[in-house]
Structure formats: C-alpha cells, structure tokens
Design an enzyme around this catalytic site. Structure first.
Site, PDB file in Angstrom:
ATOM      1  N   GLY A  77     -28.044  -7.402   5.337  1.00 58.69           N
ATOM      2  CA  GLY A  77     -27.066  -6.370   5.654  1.00 58.69           C
ATOM      3  C   GLY A  77     -26.040  -6.153   4.558  1.00 58.69           C
ATOM      4  O   GLY A  77     -25.968  -6.888   3.560  1.00 58.69           O
ATOM      5  N   HIS A  78     -25.205  -5.141   4.765  1.00 60.48           N
ATOM      6  CA  HIS A  78     -24.217  -4.746   3.764  1.00 60.48           C
ATOM      7  C   HIS A  78     -23.178  -5.842   3.527  1.00 60.48           C
ATOM      8  O   HIS A  78     -22.792  -6.582   4.424  1.00 60.48           O
ATOM      9  CB  HIS A  78     -23.518  -3.454   4.180  1.00 60.48           C
ATOM     10  CG  HIS A  78     -22.743  -3.547   5.454  1.00 60.48           C
ATOM     11  ND1 HIS A  78     -21.444  -3.981   5.510  1.00 60.48           N
ATOM     12  CD2 HIS A  78     -23.086  -3.255   6.730  1.00 60.48           C
ATOM     13  CE1 HIS A  78     -21.011  -3.951   6.751  1.00 60.48           C
ATOM     14  NE2 HIS A  78     -21.997  -3.518   7.520  1.00 60.48           N
ATOM     15  N   ASN A  79     -22.788  -5.965   2.273  1.00 59.83           N
ATOM     16  CA  ASN A  79     -21.761  -6.908   1.825  1.00 59.83           C
ATOM     17  C   ASN A  79     -22.156  -8.380   1.961  1.00 59.83           C
ATOM     18  O   ASN A  79     -21.297  -9.264   1.866  1.00 59.83           O
ATOM     19  CB  ASN A  79     -20.430  -6.671   2.534  1.00 59.83           C
ATOM     20  CG  ASN A  79     -19.767  -5.378   2.094  1.00 59.83           C
ATOM     21  OD1 ASN A  79     -19.941  -4.351   2.735  1.00 59.83           O
ATOM     22  ND2 ASN A  79     -19.031  -5.429   0.993  1.00 59.83           N
TER      23      ASN A  79
ATOM     24  N   SER B 184     -21.946  -8.912   5.834  1.00 61.50           N
ATOM     25  CA  SER B 184     -20.924  -9.822   5.294  1.00 61.50           C
ATOM     26  C   SER B 184     -21.228 -11.294   5.536  1.00 61.50           C
ATOM     27  O   SER B 184     -20.318 -12.111   5.692  1.00 61.50           O
ATOM     28  CB  SER B 184     -19.543  -9.470   5.869  1.00 61.50           C
ATOM     29  OG  SER B 184     -19.174  -8.156   5.523  1.00 61.50           O
TER      30      SER B 184
END
Length: 329
Positions: free
Chosen positions: A242-244, A262
C-alpha cells in the site's frame, strides 16, 4: 541440447566428483522425477533416502554427506548443495526472449526520453516524456513506462507491466509480467454530502537495487513523499504493497500477502503467504510473520508471530494445542 561432462561440470561448480567421471549431463531434474542423463541435488539428510529410487545420473550434494552415489552414478560434493544447484541452473538456463532489433518499430518512445547504451525495447511498448532508461535496460513487449520515470541499469521489465509516472527503479531489478508500480494509493475520506471523497495520491514509488517484483503484484505510490522498496527485496506474485509503505533491505513477501498503507518493515523481514499487515504497523529487523497471519500491532525485531490476530509464535502454538485438547473432549 546442451551436454556437459560431469567432470567439467564439477570444475565449474568448484566441487569434488565422486563416482563415474564419464557421465554426460544434458539437463536438470527434481530428485524424484529426474531421468537418466539428468543432474539433481540433495540438500539435506531427509532427502537422502530418495536417492535409492531416483533415476538421475548424478546429484549435487553437501560435502559432509556419507551417502554413496552407487553404480555408474556420480556425486558432485560442494560446500552447500543449494548454492551449487543455483550455479548449475545458471549453466543450463535457456536464453531469454530475444530481440531482432534494439527498438521495435511499433514501440512509441517520446522524443524527450533518454536511452542508455544497449537498451532494448520490445513491440508495443510506450516510453513517456522525460523517461530515463539507463544502460542495458530490457523492456519486453507491451510495457508502459509513464512520464518522468527512471529505470536503473540492467533492469528487466516484463510484458504487461505498468510503471506509472515519477517512479524510480534501481539497477539489476526484475519486474515480472503485469506488475503495477506506482498506481494511486487507496485513499478515500467519508464526506457527509459527497460520500467517499478521493484523496489525491501525489507521491511516487522508489525501488532500490536488485529488487524483484512478482507477476500481478502492486506497489502503490504515496499520498505524498514515497513508497519505498529497499535494496534486495524479493516480492512474490499477487502481493499488495500500500501507499507510503517503507521496506528495508532484503525483505521477503510471499504470494497473496499484503501491506496496508504506511507499514514499515525493517531489514530482513519475512512475510509469509496470505499474511495481512494493518496500516501504520512497524515490523522490526529480521522479524517473521507466519503464513495466513493477521498483524494488528507492532512487532519487535527478531520475533516470529503466528495466527489471526498474530501473537508471539510460541504462545500461538500453545493456544492451538489447548484448542486441540478442548476439541478432543
């Protein structure tokens, strides 16, 4: 068909030959399936009993084995049979898909793109504005590399992969078919009038050197800043990052596992198949998450966790044993 004398092969593997030195090896095979003329390997005591019924002509074995090759067969003794087999696989590997021309005439390469020495681009590829491909990059047919991306030297990108804008990929990487690198992160915010409002994902993905991303896996770009995959990470097929997220060096993620947004992985973390990691969780260096586990909180370095929700490995085994005893009453 390539044939190599067993003595020559032993020299290439820096091994000691035991048994028949005149055998010709034409290919490799699994211990219980190999045929005459094939080389296999035995990487531990528990597999030695299968040698008696194997039709293989020779095997790579650990130097400390007491097993005998038998009549008209041979062993190549090496320090580590696993590494010996890896070298043998390189020797017998067939060539990769070939290119008749360096840049296929059906490829679309933007006039501002920069191509290093020895770059090869297959049919139907799109290379966007200000993309930079370093020396020796190979882009197989039907890949899209969008604007302002950078691909390091000797990286291979296989058919169907999509590299979204502003992605940075290091050298000696392998991006397998249909991987998606740099798509929007999954970000939505409930709104009283508009329902779910999309949160713009304006960051990018940064991938280190010697990274492998499996087929149909997805690495989403960051909301801001970067989603980071550290040097030497190996990502299996059908993995979601996923993002970050931030992965340290030499992490392993097995198939169907996933990281929510994250998540931070330290160096050398191992994520088993189908494991799920909750958002904003940190997993310390060299920790292991067992297959099918669900991680909802931080994990200390070096720990092994199992189960759903995941708990310390020994405690999980005690739980399962207790449940088994209850179920048997």
């Amino acid at each position: 068909m390539k044939k190599i004398n067993i003595t020559k092969l032993a020299n290439l593997l820096n091994g000691e030959i035991i048994g028949n030195k005149d055998i010709e090896i034409d290919s490799l095979g699994q211990l219980n399936e190999a045929k005459e003329g094939q080389l296999t390997f035995i990487n531990g005591k528990k597999f030695e009993k299968e040698w008696a019924t194997s039709s293989a002509s020779a095997a790579i074995v650990n130097a400390d084995t007491n097993l005998k090759p038998g009549e008209n067969k041979a062993f190549i003794k090496v320090e580590n049979a696993n590494f010996g087999m890896i070298e043998a696989l390189h020797i017998f590997a067939p060539p990769l898909a070939s290119f008749n021309t360096d840049i296929h005439p059906t490829a679309v390469v933007h006039e501002t793109a920069s191509l290093g020495k020895g770059v090869k681009i297959g049919a139907g590829v799109y290379v966007g504005e200000e993309v930079k491909l370093e020396d020796g990059v190979i882009v197989y047919p039907n890949v899209s590399i969008l604007d302002h991306s950078h691909v390091g030297s000797l990286t291979q990108i296989w058919s169907g992969a999509v590299i979204r804008e502003r992605t940075i990929i290091g050298s000696h990487c392998i991006i397998h078919p249909n991987a998606s690198i740099g798509a929007d992160g999954f970000g939505f915010e409930p709104h009283p009038q508009k329902g779910l409002v999309k949160v713009p994902q304006i960051g990018n993905v940064v991938i280190g050197n010697f990274v492998e991303i499996g087929a149909n896996s997805c690495v989403d770009r960051a909301k801001f800043s970067s989603t980071i995959i550290g040097d030497g990470c190996k990502i299996d097929n059908l993995v979601q990052i996923g993002h970050n997220c931030k992965l340290g060096m030499f992490c392993i993620m097995a198939g169907n596992s996933g990281l929510a947004g994250s998540v931070t992985l330290g160096n050398g973390v191992v994520i088993g198949g189908s494991a799920s990691i909750k958002d904003h969780v940190t997993i310390g260096d060299k920790a292991t998450v067992g297959a099918g586990s669900g991680v909802t909180k931080n994990i200390e370095p070096g720990k092994t966790v199992l189960g759903y929700p995941a708990v310390e490995g020994r405690f999980a085994l005690k739980q399962w044993a207790a449940l088994k005893r209850l179920a048997s009453k």
